[in-house]
Design a protein around this motif. Structure first.
Motif, short mmCIF file in Angstrom:
data_model
loop_
_atom_site.label_atom_id
_atom_site.label_comp_id
_atom_site.label_asym_id
_atom_site.label_seq_id
_atom_site.Cartn_x
_atom_site.Cartn_y
_atom_site.Cartn_z
N GLN A 224 32.19 48.00 36.57
CA GLN A 224 31.93 49.43 36.59
C GLN A 224 31.02 49.86 37.73
N LEU A 225 30.31 48.91 38.34
CA LEU A 225 29.44 49.23 39.47
C LEU A 225 30.09 48.89 40.81
N GLY A 226 31.37 48.54 40.77
CA GLY A 226 32.11 48.33 42.01
C GLY A 226 31.99 46.95 42.61
N ALA A 227 31.41 46.00 41.90
CA ALA A 227 31.29 44.63 42.41
C ALA A 227 32.48 43.79 41.95
N GLU A 228 32.89 42.84 42.77
CA GLU A 228 33.96 41.94 42.37
C GLU A 228 33.57 41.15 41.13
N LYS A 229 34.50 41.04 40.20
CA LYS A 229 34.24 40.21 39.04
C LYS A 229 34.32 38.74 39.44
N MET A 230 33.46 37.96 38.88
CA MET A 230 33.38 36.55 39.23
C MET A 230 34.02 35.68 38.14
N GLY A 231 33.84 34.39 38.25
CA GLY A 231 34.37 33.45 37.27
C GLY A 231 35.88 33.45 37.28
N ASP A 232 36.48 33.41 36.08
CA ASP A 232 37.94 33.33 36.01
C ASP A 232 38.62 34.66 36.35
N GLN A 233 37.83 35.72 36.56
CA GLN A 233 38.40 37.00 36.97
C GLN A 233 38.55 37.12 38.49
N ARG A 234 37.89 36.25 39.19
CA ARG A 234 37.99 36.31 40.65
C ARG A 234 39.41 35.95 41.09
N TYR A 235 39.96 36.74 41.96
CA TYR A 235 41.34 36.59 42.43
C TYR A 235 42.37 36.81 41.32
N ALA A 236 42.01 37.53 40.27
CA ALA A 236 42.92 37.72 39.14
C ALA A 236 43.87 38.89 39.32
N GLY A 237 43.82 39.57 40.48
CA GLY A 237 44.71 40.69 40.75
C GLY A 237 44.03 42.02 40.47
N ALA A 238 44.38 43.04 41.26
CA ALA A 238 43.75 44.35 41.10
C ALA A 238 44.58 45.43 41.79
N VAL A 239 44.40 46.67 41.34
CA VAL A 239 45.02 47.82 41.99
C VAL A 239 44.08 48.30 43.10
N VAL A 240 44.61 48.41 44.31
CA VAL A 240 43.83 48.84 45.46
C VAL A 240 44.61 49.93 46.19
N ASP A 241 44.02 51.12 46.28
CA ASP A 241 44.67 52.23 46.98
C ASP A 241 46.09 52.47 46.48
N HIS A 242 46.26 52.40 45.16
CA HIS A 242 47.54 52.69 44.50
C HIS A 242 48.60 51.61 44.74
N TRP A 243 48.19 50.46 45.22
CA TRP A 243 49.07 49.30 45.34
C TRP A 243 48.48 48.18 44.48
N TYR A 244 49.33 47.26 44.02
CA TYR A 244 48.83 46.16 43.21
C TYR A 244 48.75 44.89 44.05
N ALA A 245 47.54 44.35 44.17
CA ALA A 245 47.34 43.08 44.86
C ALA A 245 47.42 41.98 43.80
N PRO A 246 48.45 41.15 43.80
CA PRO A 246 48.67 40.19 42.71
C PRO A 246 47.63 39.08 42.68
N ALA A 247 47.58 38.40 41.57
CA ALA A 247 46.63 37.30 41.38
C ALA A 247 46.91 36.19 42.38
N LEU A 248 45.85 35.65 42.95
CA LEU A 248 45.96 34.46 43.81
C LEU A 248 45.37 33.28 43.06
N THR A 249 45.85 33.11 41.84
CA THR A 249 45.45 31.99 40.98
C THR A 249 46.72 31.43 40.34
N ALA A 250 46.53 30.42 39.50
CA ALA A 250 47.68 29.85 38.79
C ALA A 250 48.31 30.86 37.85
N ALA A 251 47.62 31.97 37.56
CA ALA A 251 48.16 33.01 36.68
C ALA A 251 49.15 33.93 37.38
#
Length: 437
Positions: free
Chosen positions: A212-239
């Motif tokens: 909620q403060l705009g920082a990247e989530k760490m741990g198993d959420q890091r690289y878990a995928g996110a919406v950026v500028d109305h596009w979806y950046a997919p997970a760069l993990t085994a998920a």
């Protein structure tokens, strides 16, 4: 008694404000006379140009094509709109009077020459990993660009979030000042890939969800995928839900060419990353990034299932569409099948197989909807290929029906929800295809 309590509260508040500004204070670094462009060695500037590409500097710091690096690019955030700064060597509105020490501090600490804190939309939390040598080359490149007089618009962020001193508190919570440390156990290529991906290329900045403060989530959420500028950046993990594993070879081809036959093509912000940024890197660096990312995703270890997944996808692709009474099937037959139909054991790179594409298998439909609405130009994805926009040909309900049918018939993923509303939101200019990484 009440008066004493009130006075005590006011005193504590004053002390807190004084403490915050004491914590936030950073000294001003003296201005310099703008250095002459010929004071920098040609090979140093060339290396800086490559590094600027790796960091996508032009993508974020260019609002007008005829004024590269002059800033003014609008970046919408949950807290308001920020505008990128002018990083040309203009002495009045750019960084022409910044010494290299001031530049390095901004890159590594997120502090401007005048001592003010930069908002973390500027990814200094990644750039602090960059070596002295590379920052030296990057400074040389920027200081040899054509100076452009262009003042940076003030951020449209409400009080008190626009108080830059508060960024000192954000840094205490989320910023870790550190140098890059090679792993050493996975080889030189992996280490080089990690240095580029985690540093200048700041891959996790787009591919990780944020708190909620705009920082990247760490741990198993890091690289878990996110919406950026109305596009979806997919997970760069085994998920990552792609039917076929993202192997080192596949990632390398994708990052160099903008697409592969087994994973489709890059779109939106990722297309800019590839064609306007990574294209300046040598093949060895692209390979190194691929080694690092494939290891994060476990792609090379999962490649044994690729043959079966490919066969299943091609079987689905071969099912006659005209036998399906779903409205989405009729729309696909009329608008999509002539370009996307594949026959045989392997799809063609120039005819992207949608069942293999992350846009269709991802948990968020934004990228698929964006491409249907706004199409793709010949400078996106695989160069020379284009897809028409259907924003004027299909209404929200029809695009939702098409997306739902593709998801249901070409993947094993659960259905997307509330698709018509999603299409409507992405159809607006703010939800359009012009995104930044």
């Amino acid at each position: 008694m009440i008066k004493r309590l009130l006075l005590g509260f006011v005193a504590l508040l004053v002390l807190a404000v004084i403490g915050l500004f004491a914590l936030a204070w950073r000294r001003t670094i003296d201005p310099i006379a703008p250095p002459q462009a010929n004071s920098f060695a040609t090979d140093l500037v060339s290396r800086g140009e490559m590094l600027a590409g790796a960091g996508y500097c032009a993508s974020c710091h260019t609002a007008r094509a005829d004024q590269p690096y002059a800033g003014g690019y609008a970046m919408a955030t949950p807290f308001g709109t920020l505008y990128s700064s002018n990083i040309t060597p203009d002495p009045d509105t750019g960084i022409g009077r910044w010494s290299e020490a001031a530049f390095v501090r901004a890159m590594r600490k997120g502090v401007a020459r005048d001592g003010s804190h930069l908002f973390p939309a500027f990814p200094y939390q990644h750039f602090n990993l960059v070596t002295d040598e590379d920052l030296h080359a990057l400074y040389a490149f920027l200081m040899t660009r054509a100076p452009v007089k262009a003042a940076t618009p003030a951020p449209d962020i409400p009080f008190p979030l626009n108080v830059r001193a508060l960024q000192a508190g954000w840094k205490l919570l989320f910023f870790r000042d550190r140098a890059f440390a090679p792993d050493g156990s996975k080889g030189a290529e992996w280490d080089r890939g990690a240095y580029l991906a985690e540093g200048l290329s700041h891959c996790s900045a787009c591919h990780s969800p944020r708190n909620q403060l705009g920082a990247e989530k760490m741990g198993d959420q890091r690289y878990a995928g996110a919406v950026v500028d109305h596009w979806y950046a997919p997970a760069l993990t085994a998920a990552n839900p792609a039917p076929l594993a993202w192997t080192t070879a596949e990632i390398e081809t994708y990052l160099r060419q903008g697409g592969t036959a087994l994973h489709g093509v890059a779109a939106g912000s990722m297309s800019q990353v590839i064609h306007q940024g990574l294209s300046r890197l040598p093949d060895s660096d692209i390979h190194a990034i691929a080694v690092y990312v494939a290891d994060r995703m476990g792609g090379d270890a999962k490649r044994t299932g690729n043959d079966a997944a490919l066969a299943q996808a091609m079987t689905r692709a071969g099912v006659p569409v005209n036998a399906d009474i779903d409205p989405g099937a009729h729309l696909y037959a009329a608008a999509c099948a002539s370009c996307h139909y594949n026959r045989g054991p392997m799809p063609a790179a120039v005819r992207p197989e949608l069942g293999l594409n992350s846009a269709l298998t991802s948990p968020d439909p934004s990228t698929l909807i964006q491409v249907i609405l706004h199409g793709m130009g010949t400078d996106e994805g695989l160069p020379g290929l284009a897809m028409p926009a259907y924003a004027h040909a299909l209404n929200d309900q029809e695009i939702a029906q098409l997306a739902a049918w593709l998801r249901r018939t070409q993947t094993d993923e659960p259905p997307w929800t509330d698709l018509p509303s999603k299409v409507s939101a992405l159809r607006t200019p703010d939800g359009g295809a012009s995104g930044q990484h």
